[in-house]
Enzyme design. Structure first.
Site, PDB file in Angstrom:
ATOM      1  N   GLU A 149       0.848  -1.188   0.000  1.00 53.15           N
ATOM      2  CA  GLU A 149       0.000   0.000   0.000  1.00 53.15           C
ATOM      3  C   GLU A 149       0.881   1.235   0.000  1.00 53.15           C
ATOM      4  OE1 GLU A 149      -3.179   0.872   2.753  1.00 53.15           O
ATOM      5  OE2 GLU A 149      -3.706  -1.249   2.822  1.00 53.15           O
TER       6      GLU A 149
ATOM      7  N   ASP B 145      -6.885   8.335  10.028  1.00 51.62           N
ATOM      8  CA  ASP B 145      -5.551   7.965  10.485  1.00 51.62           C
ATOM      9  C   ASP B 145      -5.235   8.521  11.862  1.00 51.62           C
ATOM     10  OD1 ASP B 145      -4.354   6.335   8.403  1.00 51.62           O
ATOM     11  OD2 ASP B 145      -4.645   8.092   7.134  1.00 51.62           O
TER      12      ASP B 145
END
Lengths: 394, 261
Positions: free
Chosen positions: B47, B58
């Protein structure tokens, strides 16, 4: 005319106002957004809920707020100026209308806790107030920079029993407080409602917050009528996320009134921004050439936001409302004029709307025009800051 | 079927559990060498996090790495340039927020990503309902779109999300943002919900920070995604050698688990 456009009605089924709005959230939050939409539509069509919301606003929040004619400024400018006095609502601004609605809805959904973001602290104080009133736990996320600038509001929230969490990520201001509140919501969505403070975020927030604020416009239309004004020529409100403007515009969207949203020059999402996606919605955003969100900058923390509610983006694009910008220097003069001529110290946010009226009277506001100013908040919270600036120590 | 899905289905057919590390592109000047080190140590796909100013899903580790990458001037174009020198053949999957794609132009960005070897995209703030325009652009460039299923996702929505997902389905192990977990949770329920609706390979992420957690996750799933724990190793000064060790420990755990099943 049955086929006349119906402004400020419902968004489409996915929450779009024209090309704006929608839902851009982590999948973890989608069930909560869907649940909230159902709960809101159910409550808002239930007369028992509406009665309770109106009763609390009447008994606890001081509604209806009056409309005050402003004769001395009117005479000076050659217009008829009226102010809708949201500064007289409990906690000092229109913010209470929305939090009362959302807190009652939170109770109705069986959730025990609310979280909120705040910039200057107005929405945080209002949320803490409603949470105290209804016996709920409350956590407010506030950028670390803002907790320093507005330490008195932090103390107010704590007095009201809320927990204030300083946000240290990113620019440590309002946009980061929203990010952090969203992150928190992911972890506690089962028992916690995120009480968003403006007409922004994922659907149904922009619709729901507008509806809870539309009492401003509904009352204003009625009260102006009683004063012999069938319809004002202009309705003017300041715009950060845009909840007070959405509330007052809602009362006049399908009249001939010109609708004017006044942004801070340093946070002018319509003027300087471009379409993008942030905080769950598609709208105009201030961003750099790569699509990174830029920090807004304004003398008024409440307008210090790089976006604008998606319905405003749509009203701007469709031309139904006009969005203009006012710089920091014009704001202080306007605050002084309203204070000295009418005995009302407005919030710095509100002073943007006043400044535009002072500037445009006799220009784009024709002589003799009837103008409704939404006086969204009082200036007590800003007095220390204004003193420092006027004394040249800031 | 898109290239990514073909590769990942083939990988599953071999019995190997997929290990997918996450890197914040541009967080260090030699980040491409880090990716190569991870592949050498046994990563099956990678990724590539494209840093955004406001990463809503996040936690603080990836927020800070993203901020560093942005301060170093990282853009989609600079990432594409960096990737042109990469020596690896595993699938690359972009992970970013929708505004960056939207702002670049959906067709242009899908083409640009595909040109530098990116065959999939995870866009955590793009819901299935809003994904139509992106999907059309991604389809035209053979870029697969991967959607997430969360523990809060009810069965009827799992069906919607998995039917839209391509390549694999990303099952979030917990209700949290990335990098915030310290405990272990049972992922059986969320993975089963995905499995009930779809035969896509199912990888577990968000909350996988140790080889033990990875091993437990692949007892019920097809692979794991390791993000913040790896980003932290790099933040603490780890280079190619430390990354190889870190990824190697996960590889061993997955291979041991794969041997059991």
């Amino acid at each position: 005319m049955s086929d006349a456009p119906d402004y400020m009605s419902s968004p489409d089924v996915l929450g779009h106002f024209g090309e704006f709005g929608g839902r851009f959230v982590p999948e973890a939050l989608m069930p909560a957004c869907l649940e909230l939409e159902v709960a809101f539509r159910d409550a808002w069509s239930d007369q028992t809920f509406i009665d309770e919301y109106q009763r609390v606003l009447r008994e606890f929040a001081g509604r209806p707020t009056p409309i005050t004619p402003l004769p001395r400024i009117s005479a000076a400018l050659g217009i008829r100026l009226f102010a809708k006095r949201e500064d007289l609502a409990h906690t000092g601004s229109h913010k209470i209308n929305n939090v009362v609605g959302q807190t009652l809805l939170t109770k109705r959904m069986g959730k025990q806790r609310v979280i909120a973001e705040t910039g200057a602290g107005q929405h945080g104080v209002a949320t803490a107030t409603a949470a105290a009133r209804f016996g709920m736990a409350c956590t407010v996320f506030m950028g670390e920079v803002d907790t320093e600038r507005q330490s008195l509001n932090v103390f107010r929230m704590e007095l009201l029993g809320a927990k204030v969490v300083p946000v240290t990520s990113g620019s440590r201001t309002l946009k980061d407080a929203v990010n952090e509140a969203m992150r928190e919501w992911v972890t506690c969505v089962d028992d916690t409602h995120y009480c968003i403070g403006s007409v922004m975020g994922p659907h149904p927030f922009p619709l729901m917050v507008r509806e809870f604020q539309s009492i401003i416009g509904t009352e204003s239309a009625f009260q102006l009528n009683e004063l012999g004004v069938a319809c004002p020529d202009l309705v003017v409100a300041c715009v950060g996320g845009g909840s007070n403007a959405a509330g007052v515009f809602a009362g006049f969207a399908n009249t001939t009134a010109r609708l004017i949203g006044v942004e801070a020059a340093g946070g002018s999402a319509v003027g300087k921004g471009s379409p993008g996606v942030l905080h769950g919605m598609k709208s105009y955003l201030i961003q750099d050439e790569f699509g990174q969100i830029e920090e807004a900058s304004s003398i008024s923390a409440g307008l210090d936001y790089p976006g604008i509610g998606p319905e405003h983006a749509h009203l701007a694009k469709s031309g139904r409302a006009e969005y203009v910008a006012i710089g920091d220097d014009e704001v202080l003069d306007a605050l002084k004029v309203l204070s000295e001529l009418e005995g009302i110290i407005p919030a710095l946010e509100t002073a943007h709307a006043v400044a535009w009226i002072l500037k445009e009277a006799g220009r784009s506001i024709p002589s003799g025009a009837t103008v409704l100013l939404n006086l969204s908040g009082r200036g007590d919270k800003d007095v220390a800051q204004v003193r420092e600036i006027l004394r040249g120590t800031a | 079927m898109k290239s990514l899905e073909t590769s990942l289905r083939e990988l599953r057919a071999t019995g190997r559990k997929a290990l997918v590390p996450y890197f914040v592109a541009g967080a260090t000047s030699d980040w491409v060498r880090h990716v190569e080190a991870a592949v050498l140590a046994g990563a099956d796909a990678v990724e590539i996090g494209i840093p955004f100013s406001d990463p809503m899903l996040d936690g603080v580790v990836i927020q800070n790495a993203s901020l560093r990458a942005l301060e170093l001037g990282t853009t989609i174009d600079s990432i594409a340039t960096d990737l042109s020198s990469i020596a690896t053949s595993v699938p690359l999957i972009a992970m970013t927020y929708y505004n960056l794609l939207y702002h670049y132009g959906l067709e242009r960005v899908a083409g640009k990503l595909r040109e530098c070897g990116v065959v999939g995209a995870i866009v955590p703030d793009l819901t299935v309902e809003e994904a139509g325009e992106w999907r059309a652009a991604a389809d035209a460039s053979d870029v697969a779109t991967i959607f997430l299923v969360a523990p809060s996702t009810p069965p009827e929505r799992v069906a919607l999300v998995t039917s839209a997902s391509e390549g694999f389905c990303y099952a979030s192990s917990r209700m949290a943002v990335t990098g915030s977990a310290t405990d272990s949770v049972d992922v059986t329920r969320v993975v089963k919900r995905v499995r009930d609706c779809s035969d896509l390979p199912t990888y577990v992420g968000i909350g996988i920070s140790t080889p033990q957690q990875a091993r437990a996750a692949v007892n019920v799933s097809d692979g794991v995604i390791v993000g913040s724990a790896l980003v932290r190793v790099i933040h603490e000064g780890g280079g190619a050698r430390e990354i190889e060790q870190f990824i190697g420990s996960f590889r061993n755990a997955l291979d041991a688990a794969g041997g059991e099943s």
